[in-house]
Write a protein that holds these residues in place. Structure first.
Motif, PDB file in Angstrom:
ATOM      1  N   LEU A 196       0.983  -0.973  -0.302  1.00 39.66           N
ATOM      2  CA  LEU A 196       0.117   0.123   0.145  1.00 39.66           C
ATOM      3  C   LEU A 196       0.729   1.209   0.070  1.00 39.66           C
ATOM      4  CD1 LEU A 196      -3.340   0.841   1.816  1.00 39.66           C
ATOM      5  CD2 LEU A 196      -1.414   2.304   2.311  1.00 39.66           C
ATOM      6  N   LEU A 197       2.116   1.241   0.912  1.00 41.19           N
ATOM      7  CA  LEU A 197       2.867   2.412   1.033  1.00 41.19           C
ATOM      8  C   LEU A 197       3.365   2.714  -0.513  1.00 41.19           C
ATOM      9  CD1 LEU A 197       4.474   2.150   4.245  1.00 41.19           C
ATOM     10  CD2 LEU A 197       2.644   3.411   3.617  1.00 41.19           C
ATOM     11  N   ARG A 198       3.579   1.642  -1.217  1.00 42.04           N
ATOM     12  CA  ARG A 198       4.452   1.962  -2.499  1.00 42.04           C
ATOM     13  C   ARG A 198       3.369   2.165  -3.809  1.00 42.04           C
ATOM     14  NH1 ARG A 198       9.348   0.134  -3.659  1.00 42.04           N
ATOM     15  NH2 ARG A 198      10.651  -0.591  -2.082  1.00 42.04           N
ATOM     16  N   VAL A 199       2.311   1.595  -3.629  1.00 43.24           N
ATOM     17  CA  VAL A 199       1.284   1.781  -4.647  1.00 43.24           C
ATOM     18  C   VAL A 199       0.554   3.273  -4.442  1.00 43.24           C
ATOM     19  CG1 VAL A 199      -0.864   1.070  -5.482  1.00 43.24           C
ATOM     20  CG2 VAL A 199       0.908  -0.706  -5.298  1.00 43.24           C
ATOM     21  N   HIS A 200       0.341   3.577  -3.382  1.00 37.20           N
ATOM     22  CA  HIS A 200      -0.394   4.806  -3.225  1.00 37.20           C
ATOM     23  C   HIS A 200       0.395   5.879  -3.194  1.00 37.20           C
ATOM     24  CE1 HIS A 200      -4.547   3.582  -3.138  1.00 37.20           C
ATOM     25  NE2 HIS A 200      -4.204   2.399  -2.521  1.00 37.20           N
ATOM     26  N   ALA A 201       1.726   5.641  -2.892  1.00 36.70           N
ATOM     27  CA  ALA A 201       2.671   6.940  -3.223  1.00 36.70           C
ATOM     28  C   ALA A 201       2.566   7.208  -4.733  1.00 36.70           C
ATOM     29  CB  ALA A 201       4.031   6.431  -2.664  1.00 36.70           C
ATOM     30  N   ASP A 202       2.754   6.154  -5.604  1.00 34.35           N
ATOM     31  CA  ASP A 202       2.431   6.398  -6.864  1.00 34.35           C
ATOM     32  C   ASP A 202       1.195   6.919  -7.397  1.00 34.35           C
ATOM     33  OD1 ASP A 202       5.179   5.487  -7.167  1.00 34.35           O
ATOM     34  OD2 ASP A 202       4.540   3.340  -8.042  1.00 34.35           O
ATOM     35  N   PHE A 203       0.281   6.578  -6.919  1.00 33.63           N
ATOM     36  CA  PHE A 203      -0.993   6.946  -7.222  1.00 33.63           C
ATOM     37  C   PHE A 203      -1.190   8.368  -6.761  1.00 33.63           C
ATOM     38  CE2 PHE A 203      -5.931   7.009  -6.751  1.00 33.63           C
ATOM     39  CZ  PHE A 203      -6.037   6.416  -8.027  1.00 33.63           C
ATOM     40  N   CYS A 204      -1.001   8.851  -5.641  1.00 34.57           N
ATOM     41  CA  CYS A 204      -1.014  10.207  -4.982  1.00 34.57           C
ATOM     42  C   CYS A 204      -0.082  11.091  -5.837  1.00 34.57           C
ATOM     43  CB  CYS A 204      -0.425  10.144  -3.780  1.00 34.57           C
ATOM     44  SG  CYS A 204      -0.658  11.712  -3.065  1.00 34.57           S
ATOM     45  N   GLU A 205       1.010  10.568  -6.281  1.00 33.25           N
ATOM     46  CA  GLU A 205       1.879  11.377  -7.233  1.00 33.25           C
ATOM     47  C   GLU A 205       1.401  11.834  -8.327  1.00 33.25           C
ATOM     48  OE1 GLU A 205       6.609  11.333  -8.675  1.00 33.25           O
ATOM     49  OE2 GLU A 205       5.292   9.574  -9.056  1.00 33.25           O
ATOM     50  N   ALA A 206       0.673  10.513  -8.929  1.00 33.55           N
ATOM     51  CA  ALA A 206      -0.114  11.001 -10.450  1.00 33.55           C
ATOM     52  C   ALA A 206      -1.229  11.892 -10.104  1.00 33.55           C
ATOM     53  CB  ALA A 206      -0.593   9.684 -11.019  1.00 33.55           C
ATOM     54  N   GLY A 207      -2.073  11.725  -9.070  1.00 29.79           N
ATOM     55  CA  GLY A 207      -3.177  12.682  -8.672  1.00 29.79           C
ATOM     56  C   GLY A 207      -2.653  13.896  -8.659  1.00 29.79           C
ATOM     57  N   VAL A 208      -1.542  14.425  -7.624  1.00 31.12           N
ATOM     58  CA  VAL A 208      -1.357  15.479  -7.556  1.00 31.12           C
ATOM     59  C   VAL A 208      -0.859  16.283  -8.883  1.00 31.12           C
ATOM     60  CG1 VAL A 208       0.678  16.953  -6.309  1.00 31.12           C
ATOM     61  CG2 VAL A 208      -0.636  15.133  -5.093  1.00 31.12           C
ATOM     62  N   LYS A 209       0.033  15.553  -9.707  1.00 31.92           N
ATOM     63  CA  LYS A 209       0.558  16.079 -11.110  1.00 31.92           C
ATOM     64  C   LYS A 209      -0.466  16.427 -11.881  1.00 31.92           C
ATOM     65  CE  LYS A 209       4.986  13.799 -11.143  1.00 31.92           C
ATOM     66  NZ  LYS A 209       5.987  12.721 -11.850  1.00 31.92           N
ATOM     67  N   GLY A 210      -1.871  15.591 -11.862  1.00 33.81           N
ATOM     68  CA  GLY A 210      -2.753  16.107 -12.635  1.00 33.81           C
ATOM     69  C   GLY A 210      -3.340  17.388 -12.113  1.00 33.81           C
ATOM     70  N   HIS A 211      -3.451  17.586 -10.907  1.00 33.41           N
ATOM     71  CA  HIS A 211      -3.897  18.988 -10.292  1.00 33.41           C
ATOM     72  C   HIS A 211      -3.058  20.157 -11.127  1.00 33.41           C
ATOM     73  CE1 HIS A 211      -7.027  18.168  -7.293  1.00 33.41           C
ATOM     74  NE2 HIS A 211      -6.428  17.023  -7.388  1.00 33.41           N
ATOM     75  N   LEU A 212      -1.592  19.786 -10.951  1.00 28.87           N
ATOM     76  CA  LEU A 212      -0.658  20.791 -11.271  1.00 28.87           C
ATOM     77  C   LEU A 212      -0.704  21.265 -12.498  1.00 28.87           C
ATOM     78  CD1 LEU A 212       2.176  19.967  -8.596  1.00 28.87           C
ATOM     79  CD2 LEU A 212       0.468  21.662  -8.507  1.00 28.87           C
ATOM     80  N   ALA A 213      -1.106  20.116 -13.592  1.00 31.26           N
ATOM     81  CA  ALA A 213      -1.122  20.291 -14.931  1.00 31.26           C
ATOM     82  C   ALA A 213      -2.303  21.248 -15.230  1.00 31.26           C
ATOM     83  CB  ALA A 213      -1.022  19.156 -15.460  1.00 31.26           C
ATOM     84  N   SER A 214      -3.182  21.129 -14.583  1.00 34.58           N
ATOM     85  CA  SER A 214      -4.329  22.109 -14.878  1.00 34.58           C
ATOM     86  C   SER A 214      -4.064  23.366 -15.505  1.00 34.58           C
ATOM     87  CB  SER A 214      -5.471  22.207 -13.904  1.00 34.58           C
ATOM     88  OG  SER A 214      -6.535  22.825 -14.221  1.00 34.58           O
ATOM     89  N   PRO A 215      -4.748  24.335 -16.418  1.00 36.49           N
ATOM     90  CA  PRO A 215      -4.262  25.488 -16.721  1.00 36.49           C
ATOM     91  C   PRO A 215      -4.510  26.466 -15.536  1.00 36.49           C
ATOM     92  CG  PRO A 215      -5.762  24.643 -18.457  1.00 36.49           C
ATOM     93  CD  PRO A 215      -5.767  23.430 -17.318  1.00 36.49           C
ATOM     94  N   PRO A 216      -3.571  27.331 -15.372  1.00 38.39           N
ATOM     95  CA  PRO A 216      -3.720  28.537 -14.373  1.00 38.39           C
ATOM     96  C   PRO A 216      -5.143  29.322 -14.161  1.00 38.39           C
ATOM     97  CG  PRO A 216      -2.222  29.228 -15.829  1.00 38.39           C
ATOM     98  CD  PRO A 216      -2.505  27.879 -16.369  1.00 38.39           C
ATOM     99  N   ASP A 217      -5.757  29.340 -15.364  1.00 35.73           N
ATOM    100  CA  ASP A 217      -7.016  30.077 -15.255  1.00 35.73           C
ATOM    101  C   ASP A 217      -8.247  29.416 -15.285  1.00 35.73           C
ATOM    102  OD1 ASP A 217      -6.847  29.030 -17.848  1.00 35.73           O
ATOM    103  OD2 ASP A 217      -7.454  30.733 -18.826  1.00 35.73           O
ATOM    104  N   ARG A 218      -8.208  27.954 -14.882  1.00 40.08           N
ATOM    105  CA  ARG A 218      -9.197  27.327 -14.544  1.00 40.08           C
ATOM    106  C   ARG A 218      -9.218  25.852 -13.925  1.00 40.08           C
ATOM    107  NH1 ARG A 218      -9.424  23.665 -19.386  1.00 40.08           N
ATOM    108  NH2 ARG A 218      -7.730  24.159 -20.914  1.00 40.08           N
ATOM    109  N   ILE A 219     -10.097  25.306 -13.722  1.00 37.67           N
ATOM    110  CA  ILE A 219     -10.074  24.072 -12.935  1.00 37.67           C
ATOM    111  C   ILE A 219     -10.472  22.715 -14.132  1.00 37.67           C
ATOM    112  CG2 ILE A 219     -10.807  22.513 -10.757  1.00 37.67           C
ATOM    113  CD1 ILE A 219      -9.169  25.275 -10.271  1.00 37.67           C
ATOM    114  N   ALA A 220      -9.584  22.113 -14.577  1.00 39.62           N
ATOM    115  CA  ALA A 220      -9.771  21.081 -15.625  1.00 39.62           C
ATOM    116  C   ALA A 220     -10.524  19.679 -15.231  1.00 39.62           C
ATOM    117  CB  ALA A 220      -8.786  20.871 -16.355  1.00 39.62           C
TER     118      ALA A 220
END
Length: 429
Positions: free
Chosen positions: A249-273
């Motif tokens: 769990l610690l490994r898999v969800h570290a990867d899953f969480c990383e992908a989720g946070v990157k998805g947030h940060l990849a959203s354009p600065p002027d909108r929530i995608a």
């Protein structure tokens, strides 16, 4: 419209199945037993280090110090949840487990409206979930193939039911749910059947509250039909299997969480995608983005009035958790926001309280993740818009008739939120 489904697909996070031969174990002496236990702990420590690296390295530099402290805390929270849900999990002797442990243990973009429970199950058994359903705005039960601690075997939804499409789940009802691989031939009219796969699987229960102060929590019990007593004692095989769930769990969800946070940060600065989170709240459209707010700025998030059964929004930090939401204004739902005359909702994010409704408390950090959930939409929801303005000029960007909130009113608001944690049984383990 942004579709991040491939990035968040659980197929990307399946660990290699452990096929290594067992290490020798000698239990004939204290030294031998301790050496075996140390060997198991070494596996856990390696996963802890892997998780921490994913949680700390590569994120926005402005918040590195606070993120490091929160990464250490979040690691312990994941361990607490992983132990309760997976190490203690027993197919023939099941129990409902908080998916976050308590309100202060949060796991993977948890909604502050929602009280989550889970249980690992197996299709070789038949289970019954019975009790009072409560009166929360959305009550949902889902079953999944495989386990969320490792995704080995493929992770997908098998069955799903909620109060919108299942009359037996109406507010205030006593419920009787049968969970089994085959549909029972004698299923009664008041019962609900949820399918399980043949092998190992998992059940999630979600109680989403719109009104934190009047809706009542559920009171449920999960049992295994024809349970064998007493429960079996631990063996080397069962102990290692359970312990490995936590390591995975610690490994898999570290990867899953990383992908989720990157998805947030990849959203354009002027909108929530728009964003896809596989295996999450079924029937929900997610919109995930980020905002950056300095002490001398205000960020305005504008959303068209949603046309749906239920919706909410929250700020999270880089551990993908909404922080100390019971003591900070980090979230709102459809029953808590102020709607303006044009039907829109405008949120104000800033470090200091502007004395306005829909305020997000940004104090202490620059980068914040933003997550919207829209459940059972009746028409397509437009992406929320984001605008950064100087804090000194905020009055020029809000409507003149927007209500004001005094410090005393804000204090009362926060005290009521804290009490609701206990009312909704979020403090239970």
């Amino acid at each position: 419209m942004t579709d991040n489904s491939s990035g968040m697909s659980q197929d990307n996070f399946v660990p290699v199945v452990d096929s290594a031969e067992r290490a020798p174990a000698d239990f004939s002496s204290d030294e031998g037993a301790l050496a075996y236990a140390y060997g198991e702990i070494d596996k856990l420590v390696e996963s802890m280090r892997y998780s921490l690296k994913k949680q700390i390295v590569g994120w926005p530099a402005e918040d590195r110090e606070i993120n490091t402290y929160e990464a250490l805390r979040h690691l312990l929270r994941n361990m607490s949840f992983g132990h309760a849900a997976h190490v203690e999990g027993d197919y023939g002797n099941p129990t409902l487990t908080k998916m976050g442990g308590t309100n202060r243990i949060q796991f993977q973009l948890q909604s502050t409206d929602c009280n989550y429970h889970s249980a690992i199950l197996h299709g070789a058994h038949t289970y019954r979930l019975k009790g009072h359903r409560g009166s929360c705005a959305v009550f949902q039960i889902s079953t999944y193939n495989s386990h969320s601690c490792d995704f080995v075997g493929g992770w997908k939804m098998i069955g799903n039911a909620n109060n919108v499409d299942t009359p037996q789940f109406a507010a205030g009802q006593d419920i009787d749910v049968v969970l089994s691989h085959q549909r029972p031939a004698d299923l009664g009219p008041g019962q609900v059947w949820l399918e399980l796969p043949e092998g190992r699987c998992e059940m999630h229960i979600r109680q989403y509250y719109a009104d934190w102060f009047t809706e009542q929590p559920a009171n449920l019990m999960l049992t295994c039909e024809n349970q064998v007593f007493p429960a079996p004692l631990l063996t080397r095989e069962s102990s290692e299997e359970r312990f490995k769930r936590l390591v995975d769990l610690l490994r898999v969800h570290a990867d899953f969480c990383e992908a989720g946070v990157k998805g947030h940060l990849a959203s354009p600065p002027d909108r929530i995608a728009r964003f896809v989170v596989p295996g999450a709240f079924a029937g929900t459209d997610y919109f995930s983005g980020a905002l950056r707010c300095r002490p001398d700025e205000a960020v305005i998030i504008e959303v068209d009035k949603p046309d749906c059964e239920y919706w909410n929004v929250e700020l999270t930090q880089l551990q993908w958790e909404p922080g100390d939401w019971w003591a900070r204004l980090l979230n709102y739902n459809l029953a808590q926001v102020h709607y303006e005359a044009d039907g829109k909702v405008r949120f104000i994010a800033s470090w200091n309280d502007p004395g306005l409704p829909n305020w997000f408390d940004c104090s202490g950090r620059t980068t914040h993740l933003v997550g919207f959930r829209f459940f059972e939409t009746k028409s397509e929801q437009a992406e929320p818009r984001v605008k950064v303005v100087p804090l000194a000029e905020l009055a020029q960007h809000i409507s003149a008739d927007m209500p004001r909130i005094s410090p005393a009113e804000r204090q009362a608001q926060m005290e009521a939120r804290l009490v609701s944690v206990y009312r909704r049984r979020f403090h239970d383990f």
